[in-house]
Design a protein around this motif. Structure first.
Motif, PDB file in Angstrom:
ATOM      1  N   GLY A  77      49.105  37.044  40.991  1.00 50.81           N
ATOM      2  CA  GLY A  77      48.151  38.241  41.545  1.00 50.81           C
ATOM      3  C   GLY A  77      46.805  37.819  40.983  1.00 50.81           C
ATOM      4  O   GLY A  77      45.701  38.157  41.613  1.00 50.81           O
ATOM      5  N   ALA A  78      46.573  37.216  39.659  1.00 53.50           N
ATOM      6  CA  ALA A  78      45.153  36.847  39.134  1.00 53.50           C
ATOM      7  C   ALA A  78      44.869  35.867  39.982  1.00 53.50           C
ATOM      8  O   ALA A  78      43.355  35.827  40.237  1.00 53.50           O
ATOM      9  CB  ALA A  78      45.392  36.275  37.885  1.00 53.50           C
ATOM     10  N   TRP A  79      45.222  34.820  40.483  1.00 57.09           N
ATOM     11  CA  TRP A  79      44.656  33.747  41.495  1.00 57.09           C
ATOM     12  C   TRP A  79      44.479  34.574  42.862  1.00 57.09           C
ATOM     13  O   TRP A  79      43.229  34.029  43.399  1.00 57.09           O
ATOM     14  CB  TRP A  79      45.784  32.832  41.719  1.00 57.09           C
ATOM     15  N   LEU A  80      44.995  35.389  43.193  1.00 61.23           N
ATOM     16  CA  LEU A  80      44.762  36.173  44.501  1.00 61.23           C
ATOM     17  C   LEU A  80      43.338  36.922  44.289  1.00 61.23           C
ATOM     18  O   LEU A  80      42.436  36.931  45.091  1.00 61.23           O
ATOM     19  CB  LEU A  80      45.898  36.731  45.064  1.00 61.23           C
ATOM     20  N   MET A  81      43.392  37.508  43.178  1.00 57.04           N
ATOM     21  CA  MET A  81      42.296  38.338  43.081  1.00 57.04           C
ATOM     22  C   MET A  81      41.024  37.668  42.866  1.00 57.04           C
ATOM     23  O   MET A  81      39.744  37.830  43.258  1.00 57.04           O
ATOM     24  CB  MET A  81      42.298  39.237  41.663  1.00 57.04           C
ATOM     25  N   GLN A  82      40.982  36.338  42.151  1.00 59.30           N
ATOM     26  CA  GLN A  82      39.877  35.458  41.781  1.00 59.30           C
ATOM     27  C   GLN A  82      39.636  34.878  43.189  1.00 59.30           C
ATOM     28  O   GLN A  82      38.343  34.942  43.513  1.00 59.30           O
ATOM     29  CB  GLN A  82      40.455  34.310  40.935  1.00 59.30           C
ATOM     30  N   ALA A  83      40.429  34.614  44.189  1.00 51.76           N
ATOM     31  CA  ALA A  83      40.223  34.292  45.373  1.00 51.76           C
ATOM     32  C   ALA A  83      39.474  35.127  46.433  1.00 51.76           C
ATOM     33  O   ALA A  83      38.251  34.843  47.056  1.00 51.76           O
ATOM     34  CB  ALA A  83      41.232  33.450  46.135  1.00 51.76           C
ATOM     35  N   LEU A  84      39.996  36.383  46.443  1.00 57.19           N
ATOM     36  CA  LEU A  84      39.238  37.642  47.211  1.00 57.19           C
ATOM     37  C   LEU A  84      37.955  38.108  46.714  1.00 57.19           C
ATOM     38  O   LEU A  84      37.038  37.990  47.562  1.00 57.19           O
ATOM     39  CB  LEU A  84      40.121  38.707  47.180  1.00 57.19           C
ATOM     40  N   THR A  85      37.690  37.785  45.313  1.00 56.74           N
ATOM     41  CA  THR A  85      36.433  38.381  44.552  1.00 56.74           C
ATOM     42  C   THR A  85      35.557  37.115  44.615  1.00 56.74           C
ATOM     43  O   THR A  85      34.304  37.460  43.890  1.00 56.74           O
ATOM     44  CB  THR A  85      36.814  39.069  43.556  1.00 56.74           C
ATOM     45  N   SER A  86      35.737  35.984  44.880  1.00 54.33           N
ATOM     46  CA  SER A  86      34.839  34.815  44.528  1.00 54.33           C
ATOM     47  C   SER A  86      33.419  35.162  45.187  1.00 54.33           C
ATOM     48  O   SER A  86      32.556  34.706  44.620  1.00 54.33           O
ATOM     49  CB  SER A  86      35.409  33.397  45.032  1.00 54.33           C
ATOM     50  N   PRO A  87      33.538  35.645  46.659  1.00 51.75           N
ATOM     51  CA  PRO A  87      32.328  35.957  47.011  1.00 51.75           C
ATOM     52  C   PRO A  87      31.170  36.774  46.162  1.00 51.75           C
ATOM     53  O   PRO A  87      29.954  36.695  46.535  1.00 51.75           O
ATOM     54  CB  PRO A  87      32.299  36.353  48.690  1.00 51.75           C
ATOM     55  N   LEU A  88      31.835  37.726  45.416  1.00 50.50           N
ATOM     56  CA  LEU A  88      31.024  38.722  44.664  1.00 50.50           C
ATOM     57  C   LEU A  88      30.462  38.033  43.482  1.00 50.50           C
ATOM     58  O   LEU A  88      30.995  37.167  43.066  1.00 50.50           O
ATOM     59  CB  LEU A  88      31.999  39.764  44.415  1.00 50.50           C
ATOM     60  N   ALA A  89      29.396  38.717  43.192  1.00 52.89           N
ATOM     61  CA  ALA A  89      28.612  38.100  42.192  1.00 52.89           C
ATOM     62  C   ALA A  89      29.324  38.705  40.718  1.00 52.89           C
ATOM     63  O   ALA A  89      30.057  39.521  40.605  1.00 52.89           O
ATOM     64  CB  ALA A  89      27.068  38.825  42.012  1.00 52.89           C
ATOM     65  N   GLU A  90      29.052  37.831  39.641  1.00 54.40           N
ATOM     66  CA  GLU A  90      29.535  37.994  38.315  1.00 54.40           C
ATOM     67  C   GLU A  90      28.989  39.456  37.877  1.00 54.40           C
ATOM     68  O   GLU A  90      27.904  39.880  38.069  1.00 54.40           O
ATOM     69  CB  GLU A  90      29.033  37.020  37.282  1.00 54.40           C
TER      70      GLU A  90
END
Length: 371
Positions: A313-326
């Motif tokens: 789940g952490a990997w999936l959320m990282q992948a899905l939110t990667s286009p969003l800014a920090e």
């Protein structure tokens, strides 16, 4: 896909998933998951023998598991001399009082005719036995639990090898199962489930509250192992040479070796239980249709998903939110909620199986020899 090929394919997929964890995360994590899957599979076989074979909906399984944990303490931990001196013999006297009371009740039952007089005699025997029992037990428990309560506060065990606790735990569970059977097997459907749940909760409550016996919720540390300790292995010359040969540290090699030892033990137990379960399934006495291989596969799959859902789940959320800014609020919210993906994954798997394979990944056998 043929019925004979399905188990091979599914277990091959399970092995591939464990190998993927080994290559992607670490072999230490993969072996830890494998060992937990083996334990889960053994417990699943126990449930399958009750529900799949006999159709008995027993929700008191954790009570039997708790008795297994108690067996490990009573068998493997050394006795506590100070606790025995403080109240151990009074505990034995209390237990003898219980046996004497039971003997008196049996004598009255066999020798006296049914009626008011026998009922009054029963009540008197129980009251006298209870008073004597509490007279021995209460001061003994208080004295035992006062003996170095931060570390002991209980009688300890027999100081025997931990492996003996496994069959003895089975005997404890068998004794409890006999009592449950005498009390609850006359019930049906929901009433049986409620009765078995109540008995299990009573068992767990006793083990949690009787500190003099098992330390309750304070936990017992330092239980002996059936396998070597990592520290000792890591200092062995042969282990150091083996680690150097494969380009890893001695500590990592020792950790992997210990996990492999546990794997070997659990595999042996699973094989023994599986052989006995298959013989029981093919015998003429229960007539049920539970599939042992399906139970083992389910034990592996559910535990694997339970452990790996959080990092996935952490990997999936990282992948899905990667286009969003920090620092983006949506990104932070989704990343913070990643650990809860475990529940989503578990629910999705259960719903998918119920929708597309309601009889299970490895369906139960509907045609078999019944006598």
């Amino acid at each position: 896909m043929s019925a004979n090929l399905k188990p091979i394919v599914y277990f091959a997929i399970m092995a591939a998933l464990l190998a993927l964890v080994g290559f992607g995360q670490s072999w230490s994590v993969a072996l830890s998951i494998l060992n937990l899957c083996l334990v889960s599979a053994i417990m699943a076989l126990g449930v399958n023998m009750q529900w799949g074979y006999a159709g008995l909906f027993n929700v008191g399984v954790m009570g039997f598991a708790a008795l297994g944990g108690m067996a490990a303490i009573l068998v493997a931990k050394p006795p506590v001399p100070a606790a025995w001196a403080a109240g151990g013999w009074s505990i034995i006297a209390a237990l003898l009082t219980v046996l004497a009371t039971a003997a008196v009740l049996w004598f009255l039952y066999r020798r006296m005719t049914k009626g008011l007089l026998r009922t009054l005699a029963f009540i008197a025997a129980v009251l006298i036995g209870l008073i004597v029992f509490r007279g021995f037990l209460d001061p003994a428990v208080k004295a035992i639990e006062a003996v170095d309560p931060s570390r002991t506060g209980y009688l300890g065990g027999l100081g025997l090898p931990i492996l003996l606790a496994w069959p003895i735990g089975g005997l404890f569970a068998a004794g409890a199962a006999w009592i449950v059977g005498k009390v609850a097997l006359g019930l049906r459907s929901d009433y049986l489930a409620i009765a078995t749940l109540g008995i299990a909760e009573i068992t767990i409550a006793i083990l949690k509250n009787e500190d003099w016996l098992t330390r309750g919720v304070k936990n017992v540390t330092g239980l002996p192992r059936p396998v070597p300790y990592e520290v000792n292995l890591a200092q062995s010359p042969w282990m150091i040479d083996l680690a150097d040969r494969y380009g890893m540290s001695a500590d990592l090699a020792a950790s992997l070796a210990v996990k492999l030892c546990y794997t070997g033990l659990f595999v042996v137990v699973l094989v023994i239980v599986m052989v006995l379960a298959e013989r029981a399934l093919n015998s003429p006495w229960v007539g049920g249709s539970g599939n042992n291989w399906g139970a083992v596969l389910g034990g592996f799959l559910i535990w694997f998903v339970w452990i790996e859902a959080e990092p996935a789940g952490a990997w999936l959320m990282q992948a899905l939110t990667s286009p969003l800014a920090e620092g983006n609020w949506l990104r932070e919210h989704l990343l913070a909620g990643a650990p809860h993906m475990r529940m989503i994954f578990m629910g999705a798997i259960l719903l998918t199986v119920m929708r597309f394979s309601p009889q299970g990944l490895i369906p139960e056998r509907t045609a078999r020899r019944l006598g």
